[in-house]
Design a protein around this motif. Structure first.
Motif, PDB file in Angstrom:
ATOM      1  N   LEU A 218       5.070 -12.081  17.126  1.00 58.79           N
ATOM      2  CA  LEU A 218       3.957 -11.356  16.495  1.00 58.79           C
ATOM      3  C   LEU A 218       3.462 -12.082  15.242  1.00 58.79           C
ATOM      4  O   LEU A 218       2.269 -12.399  15.121  1.00 58.79           O
ATOM      5  CB  LEU A 218       4.408  -9.931  16.136  1.00 58.79           C
ATOM      6  N   ILE A 219       4.373 -12.379  14.327  1.00 58.60           N
ATOM      7  CA  ILE A 219       3.965 -12.954  13.037  1.00 58.60           C
ATOM      8  C   ILE A 219       3.483 -14.396  13.216  1.00 58.60           C
ATOM      9  O   ILE A 219       2.475 -14.806  12.637  1.00 58.60           O
ATOM     10  CB  ILE A 219       5.124 -12.876  12.013  1.00 58.60           C
ATOM     11  N   ASN A 220       4.172 -15.166  14.052  1.00 58.68           N
ATOM     12  CA  ASN A 220       3.732 -16.542  14.299  1.00 58.68           C
ATOM     13  C   ASN A 220       2.352 -16.578  14.943  1.00 58.68           C
ATOM     14  O   ASN A 220       1.528 -17.413  14.581  1.00 58.68           O
ATOM     15  CB  ASN A 220       4.731 -17.275  15.200  1.00 58.68           C
ATOM     16  N   SER A 221       2.104 -15.701  15.903  1.00 57.99           N
ATOM     17  CA  SER A 221       0.796 -15.768  16.571  1.00 57.99           C
ATOM     18  C   SER A 221      -0.304 -15.271  15.643  1.00 57.99           C
ATOM     19  O   SER A 221      -1.422 -15.804  15.664  1.00 57.99           O
ATOM     20  CB  SER A 221       0.806 -15.023  17.904  1.00 57.99           C
ATOM     21  N   LEU A 222      -0.005 -14.298  14.780  1.00 63.93           N
ATOM     22  CA  LEU A 222      -1.024 -13.822  13.834  1.00 63.93           C
ATOM     23  C   LEU A 222      -1.354 -14.871  12.772  1.00 63.93           C
ATOM     24  O   LEU A 222      -2.397 -14.796  12.127  1.00 63.93           O
ATOM     25  CB  LEU A 222      -0.586 -12.516  13.179  1.00 63.93           C
ATOM     26  N   ALA A 223      -0.490 -15.846  12.581  1.00 67.29           N
ATOM     27  CA  ALA A 223      -0.826 -16.937  11.654  1.00 67.29           C
ATOM     28  C   ALA A 223      -1.944 -17.812  12.213  1.00 67.29           C
ATOM     29  O   ALA A 223      -2.476 -18.660  11.501  1.00 67.29           O
ATOM     30  CB  ALA A 223       0.412 -17.763  11.336  1.00 67.29           C
TER      31      ALA A 223
END
Lengths: 213, 213
Positions: free
Chosen positions: B21-26
């Motif tokens: 989630l957090i990596n893709s939102l970056a």
């Protein structure tokens, strides 16, 4: 044919030419609209291409700012209020998003100037961009001063994520391209990325393969 | 429909789900193959998605490394030799580039394992990837330790740029998409960006327009 720029040649380039060269070689980036509010209640919105993933647990994103030698509303608002938002522009928002980079007077909101809607959620004291399919609330966690050129890296802690839940895949991955979210290169070039594949975690002496999600 | 993850919900997520989630939102990133060589002469190649433009004059790029709590060949080689290279993978190199993320034994070169060619230019003591249409030599300029999660930001000074000169536009911009250079999201998703437009420098109360270059 391969061509070379040496350090001396890079230094001797025209300033704008060098900025285009070095910025474009930094590659594809995620443009984000950074929403802030001054302590006087003036909203501000500005496009940045310097988003950096710092970590997932705790969830931290970085944002690089140029030297604080002139007025920088976004940086000053973040340092004063500790709160900001990241909002992801789509292909349809391209011209509005780029227009937020114009130098407006201090008392004019880039939301109005660019024709974007400031939204407030859950009492967060910085505005979101209502039109953006992904909106993230961040709080200031750390400031790092880079000695090499006086730029400033602001580390923010993710406080909340608001997004279109149709985008969420079962394993947590968010396929940004399905919301037509833009990529950029340098300060003026915009791109629409086409998904090629996702690959499984790489292991020695196993050929790469697409995962089954 | 807009959905929200609060800080508490993010913290409670499964570790891998949260990383996705957090990596893709970056967002969209530039994958780079980082070439280094140990003081014993062992070459190393690893894919990174944490490239950050720090400045054009002097020309500086940043690269984020995870905490130095386990063996990290690339970071150790950079700290020991002060020299590294960035090489930009193309669509045709996708599987080879991703494969460099596998954990190979210390004495095995990822160049051989992934089937990429180590090249040496102008006595630079770190290997380039011959197949890459853009190859950059960097020297270690500064190390910043991020207190929030013990990651390390390495600032490198661009010492030389080697690239296909067919890519260079008259104003210094390098249209990476014309060499089929990849973009990525998170740790496993690869993209091919399609150019939309370049926009003129934004000015207040002027509508955005495409520049004439």
């Amino acid at each position: 044919m391969m061509s070379t720029f040496s350090l001396e040649q890079i230094r001797a380039l025209d300033r704008r030419y060098r900025a285009n060269l070095i910025n474009s070689l930094a590659g594809f980036k995620q443009p984000v609209l950074v929403g802030t509010q001054s302590t006087q209640g003036q909203s501000n919105l500005a496009i940045f291409n310097s988003l950096l993933h710092i970590g997932a647990d705790p969830a931290l994103f970085g944002l690089l700012f140029r030297p604080h030698s002139v007025r920088r509303d976004t940086l000053e608002n973040i340092l004063e209020t500790g709160c900001y938002t990241l909002n992801y522009p789509t292909v349809a928002m391209l011209h509005q998003a780029h227009q937020t980079s114009a130098k407006y007077p201090h008392d004019r909101s880039e939301f109005d100037a660019a024709g974007l809607t400031a939204g407030y959620r859950n009492d967060w004291p910085a505005p979101f961009v209502e039109e953006a399919p992904v909106q993230i609330a961040l709080s200031l966690a750390e400031r790092l001063d880079i000695q090499s050129n006086n730029t400033i890296l602001i580390i923010g802690k993710i406080e909340a994520i608001h997004f279109d839940d149709a985008l969420l895949l079962p394993d947590g991955f968010v396929p940004l391209e399905q919301a037509d979210i833009l990529a950029c290169v340098g300060l003026d070039a915009y791109y629409q990325p086409r998904h090629i594949t996702r690959l499984a975690y790489a292991r020695p002496d196993e050929p790469p393969a697409s995962p089954d999600h």
